[in-house]
Design a protein around this motif. Structure first.
Motif, PDB file in Angstrom:
ATOM      1  N   GLU A 195      -3.312   2.269   5.011  1.00 23.55           N
ATOM      2  CA  GLU A 195      -2.750   3.192   6.001  1.00 23.55           C
ATOM      3  C   GLU A 195      -1.299   2.881   6.328  1.00 23.55           C
ATOM      4  O   GLU A 195      -0.473   3.779   6.458  1.00 23.55           O
ATOM      5  N   ARG A 196      -0.981   1.606   6.470  1.00 20.98           N
ATOM      6  CA  ARG A 196       0.420   1.239   6.697  1.00 20.98           C
ATOM      7  C   ARG A 196       1.293   1.692   5.534  1.00 20.98           C
ATOM      8  O   ARG A 196       2.398   2.203   5.731  1.00 20.98           O
ATOM      9  N   PHE A 197       0.792   1.495   4.328  1.00 20.73           N
ATOM     10  CA  PHE A 197       1.552   1.862   3.139  1.00 20.73           C
ATOM     11  C   PHE A 197       1.763   3.373   3.072  1.00 20.73           C
ATOM     12  O   PHE A 197       2.850   3.854   2.755  1.00 20.73           O
ATOM     13  N   ARG A 198       0.729   4.115   3.422  1.00 19.14           N
ATOM     14  CA  ARG A 198       0.852   5.576   3.431  1.00 19.14           C
ATOM     15  C   ARG A 198       1.899   6.022   4.441  1.00 19.14           C
ATOM     16  O   ARG A 198       2.763   6.866   4.140  1.00 19.14           O
ATOM     17  N   ARG A 199       1.846   5.431   5.646  1.00 16.58           N
ATOM     18  CA  ARG A 199       2.828   5.797   6.675  1.00 16.58           C
ATOM     19  C   ARG A 199       4.244   5.385   6.267  1.00 16.58           C
ATOM     20  O   ARG A 199       5.206   6.110   6.528  1.00 16.58           O
ATOM     21  N   ALA A 200       4.360   4.233   5.628  1.00 21.49           N
ATOM     22  CA  ALA A 200       5.683   3.764   5.197  1.00 21.49           C
ATOM     23  C   ALA A 200       6.294   4.726   4.194  1.00 21.49           C
ATOM     24  O   ALA A 200       7.470   5.101   4.306  1.00 21.49           O
ATOM     25  N   LYS A 201       5.512   5.122   3.198  1.00 20.89           N
ATOM     26  CA  LYS A 201       6.033   6.028   2.177  1.00 20.89           C
ATOM     27  C   LYS A 201       6.453   7.359   2.780  1.00 20.89           C
ATOM     28  O   LYS A 201       7.498   7.914   2.417  1.00 20.89           O
ATOM     29  N   GLN A 202       5.673   7.866   3.725  1.00 18.56           N
ATOM     30  CA  GLN A 202       6.002   9.135   4.363  1.00 18.56           C
ATOM     31  C   GLN A 202       7.279   9.013   5.188  1.00 18.56           C
ATOM     32  O   GLN A 202       8.168   9.874   5.114  1.00 18.56           O
ATOM     33  N   PHE A 203       7.395   7.935   5.974  1.00 20.90           N
ATOM     34  CA  PHE A 203       8.565   7.721   6.828  1.00 20.90           C
ATOM     35  C   PHE A 203       9.831   7.592   5.984  1.00 20.90           C
ATOM     36  O   PHE A 203      10.858   8.228   6.264  1.00 20.90           O
ATOM     37  N   ILE A 204       9.763   6.773   4.940  1.00 22.15           N
ATOM     38  CA  ILE A 204      10.944   6.505   4.116  1.00 22.15           C
ATOM     39  C   ILE A 204      11.332   7.736   3.305  1.00 22.15           C
ATOM     40  O   ILE A 204      12.514   8.103   3.242  1.00 22.15           O
TER      41      ILE A 204
END
Length: 301
Positions: A283-292
């Motif tokens: 989930e953190r990785f998914r949010r990171a990719k979306q944010f970046i």
């Protein structure tokens, strides 16, 4: 069955400087259902790659070892379960774990689809290959761990590095106040232009007094520190009660003391951090990719 194509791949068989790198011809890896095959256009060069090659990084090489956390290129094949990418898509390879096996310094690579992101249209291949490590590192610390909020003062050391500049941009995007450090005043103007609200040259100005002059006493909410060493005590003294110090590097050759009494008095959180904390968590990785990706596409990063 015809033999698989040979792919020129950068590897090293012993630790050392750039001279240990070799170009080896390896059989093109087979494609699994969730994989993407990419023709590499540009590879990114990271401090972590050089440290890994020398044997001084947190991840250790398994010989013969591949190398390279980042690259960009064009999709030339997708696995049968990959639905969001198409042949011809221009993409970035997001840093993944297992560098000895997954390094992307090669003319062609096969990557699990979760580590492939569409290249924002406004970025060149060179920019796409040099974007993800710094933003991923800064994002995890500032967003997922520190939870920087509007108005929070955030200290960013070694601010002229790629991670430091990414951190300045992310703090600004979150509405925080980025306070940057450099060693000398030579880079002050450039760091201010990059978005820092204040810049402290630590070889020319006392860090603690400068922070107090900017913020008053005990008003530093978050510190994102790449240096370590004795200055960690000064940073702790400047922190607000229940503030958070995140140490993500060890640029100082000196011992880093734990500021126990200050941490007790102020109920501080002092913790180490590496970017792999983000990619290990789905989930953190998914949010990171979306944010970046959103930030790069919209120009806020």
């Amino acid at each position: 069955m015809s033999p698989r194509k040979l792919i020129r791949t950068v590897r090293f068989h012993e630790l050392g400087g750039p001279e240990v790198l070799t170009i080896d011809s390896l059989a093109s890896p087979s494609l699994q259902a969730n994989d993407v095959r990419i023709a590499v256009k540009v590879v990114g060069l990271n401090r972590a790659d050089a440290m890994f090659r020398r044997g001084s990084y947190i991840e250790k090489a398994d010989f013969p070892s591949r190398i390279g956390y980042e690259a960009s290129g064009i999709v030339i094949e997708v696995g049968e379960e990959v639905n969001h990418l198409r042949l011809g898509d221009e993409v970035c390879i997001v840093p993944q774990m297992g560098l000895s096996q997954n390094g992307c310094y090669a003319e062609e690579v096969v990557v699990p689809n979760e580590y492939v992101a569409l290249k924002p249209a406004g970025l060149t291949f060179a920019e796409g290959a040099a974007a993800w490590m710094q933003y991923l590192t800064a994002y995890g610390a500032l967003v997922e761990i520190a939870n920087v909020q509007k108005g929070d003062a955030v200290l960013i050391t070694a601010s002229s590095s790629s991670v430091g500049l990414a951190a300045i941009q992310i703090v600004n995007a979150l509405g925080g106040i980025p306070i940057a450090t450099t060693l000398t005043g030579a880079k002050k103007a450039a760091v201010l232009k990059a978005g820092a609200a204040h810049v402290i040259a630590t070889q020319e100005e006392p860090l603690l007094d400068s922070l107090r002059g900017i913020l008053g006493a005990n008003n530093l909410k978050v510190a994102f520190d790449a240096v370590g060493g004795p200055q960690i005590a000064e940073i702790a003294e400047a922190m607000s009660p229940e503030g958070t110090i995140i140490v993500h590097g060890a640029l100082s050759p000196e011992v880093t003391p734990f500021p126990l009494k200050i941490a007790l008095r102020k109920s501080l959180t002092v913790r180490g951090y590496v970017f792999t904390e983000v990619i290990k968590d789905i989930e953190r990785f998914r949010r990171a990719k979306q944010f970046i990706h959103s930030g790069l596409s919209e120009g806020t990063l």
